[in-house]
Enzyme design. Sequence first.
Site, mmCIF file in Angstrom:
data_model
loop_
_atom_site.group_PDB
_atom_site.id
_atom_site.type_symbol
_atom_site.label_atom_id
_atom_site.label_comp_id
_atom_site.label_asym_id
_atom_site.label_seq_id
_atom_site.Cartn_x
_atom_site.Cartn_y
_atom_site.Cartn_z
ATOM 1 N N HIS A 87 -6.007 46.948 66.392
ATOM 2 C CA HIS A 87 -4.971 46.279 65.229
ATOM 3 C C HIS A 87 -6.135 45.571 63.682
ATOM 4 O O HIS A 87 -6.009 45.336 63.187
ATOM 5 C CB HIS A 87 -3.798 46.214 65.122
ATOM 6 C CG HIS A 87 -2.816 47.051 63.594
ATOM 7 N ND1 HIS A 87 -3.353 46.302 62.563
ATOM 8 C CD2 HIS A 87 -1.276 47.246 63.779
ATOM 9 C CE1 HIS A 87 -2.115 46.517 61.915
ATOM 10 N NE2 HIS A 87 -1.299 47.505 62.299
ATOM 11 N N ASP B 83 -5.702 68.938 63.558
ATOM 12 C CA ASP B 83 -6.202 69.958 64.678
ATOM 13 C C ASP B 83 -7.737 69.950 64.775
ATOM 14 O O ASP B 83 -8.342 69.801 64.386
ATOM 15 C CB ASP B 83 -5.968 71.858 63.878
ATOM 16 C CG ASP B 83 -6.563 72.777 63.857
ATOM 17 O OD1 ASP B 83 -6.749 72.682 65.378
ATOM 18 O OD2 ASP B 83 -6.535 73.633 63.110
#
Length: 455
Positions: free
Chosen positions: A156, A398
């Site tokens: 982060h 995907d």
Amino acid sequence: MAVSYKGSYTVKPVEPTWTGPLSLSEWDQIGTITHVPTIYFYQPPFQNRLIRDTIIRTLKDSLSCALVHFYPLAGRLRWIGQGRLELVCNAAGVQFIEAESQRKLDSFGDFSPSSEYEYLIPCVDYTVPIQELPLLLVQVTMFQCGGISLSFTISHAVVDGQSALHFISEWARIARGEPLAVSPFLDRKLLRAGDAPALSRPLLDHNEFNHPPLLIGQTNNIEERKKKTTVAMIKLTKSQVDKLKNMATNDGKSLNSTGRPYSRYETVTAHIWRCACKARGHKPEQPTALGVCVDSRSRMQPPLPPGYFGNATLDVIAVSSSGEVISRPLGYAASKIRKAIMTVSDEYVRSGIEFLKRQPDLTKFQDLHALGGDDGPFYGNPNIGVVSWLTLPMYGLDFGWGREVYMGPGTHDFDGDSLILPSHDDDDDGSLVVALCLQVSHMEAFKNHFYQDII
């Protein structure tokens, strides 16, 4: 859960990339500076060994290609003094782990985060010097049924949620043989990364940098941090969300200066805040803070370029007493949240950057819990933080074998840490999921208030 680890590899950019130190912005270096996990599950059929080998090869090859564009992720962080970090772009690479399990996907039920996720998500060893830690770790786990999980743990200190998902989605496009949709914008100078403070610039008030309230009678939050926590995935139907919005808007008209109905985020977050105060059994006079994470990309003048790669979010806080949050209409808490969000303007962001640049040390603004520290911000009891993933492009990832059957946050064990996500069951039906971490002793009471208070 039994997981056998088949291999751990270092994946580097397939082509030479720029090398050298890259200054981080102040937003990169405060709040959570450790790694944040997410996980995706994919349905069978992937039982065939040849198919599995092809999947692993495709993921590693496309990751290597993606790192050419997103080369900062292949670098390493280093401390440069005064609680500040620098990103060294050195193509050291990311960690890719291959694992197998005899479990079946249907044994995970609704995929709610549990301790079993620890075996499916890469573990970051923070005893290792930070300059040796990969910024991205990936794990692919093949299940007996032919399903797979794909998890990411990303620093982060290098990216926020928007940038992390940008990288993951572009990696998937490359795996499918498609070109990048949006190239990353890597220059953090737009947020004055590396610049010296401008001491003549006046500063606005930044209450978010003050230490959040403590429980009455306590002088620190160390004991609260030690208490056992648990995670729950709490669902809200569209009808329940609409009821909450009507409650907040109709009961809080006198508090709503904009005239706009309260948003899903403002409403549900107000409800979470109120239920947390009730579940924790606060005294009416107990001060409590709510941390709100705001994306500044479109609030800057001019807006940050598409694909800005880094941290462009900042926390602002709403503060009240638990007694007022509980006893006043839901619109009261929602109005507090809206007021906090509306403070985030171009001037406010730049003032916040300037404030941080003038600090002699940033350590007190960093959550070092995972690094073994007890200092820094803490949105545990009596406080709470609510992050919205409602507008992030999380679903439909995907890599060439179809979209996931579930995506969600990984394990998180910070009391008061919560996320609001759109339901994965039907992306467009308006239902939501609250991923919430609370102390074990407070969770059941929270769940009861959460549903009983929706009338």
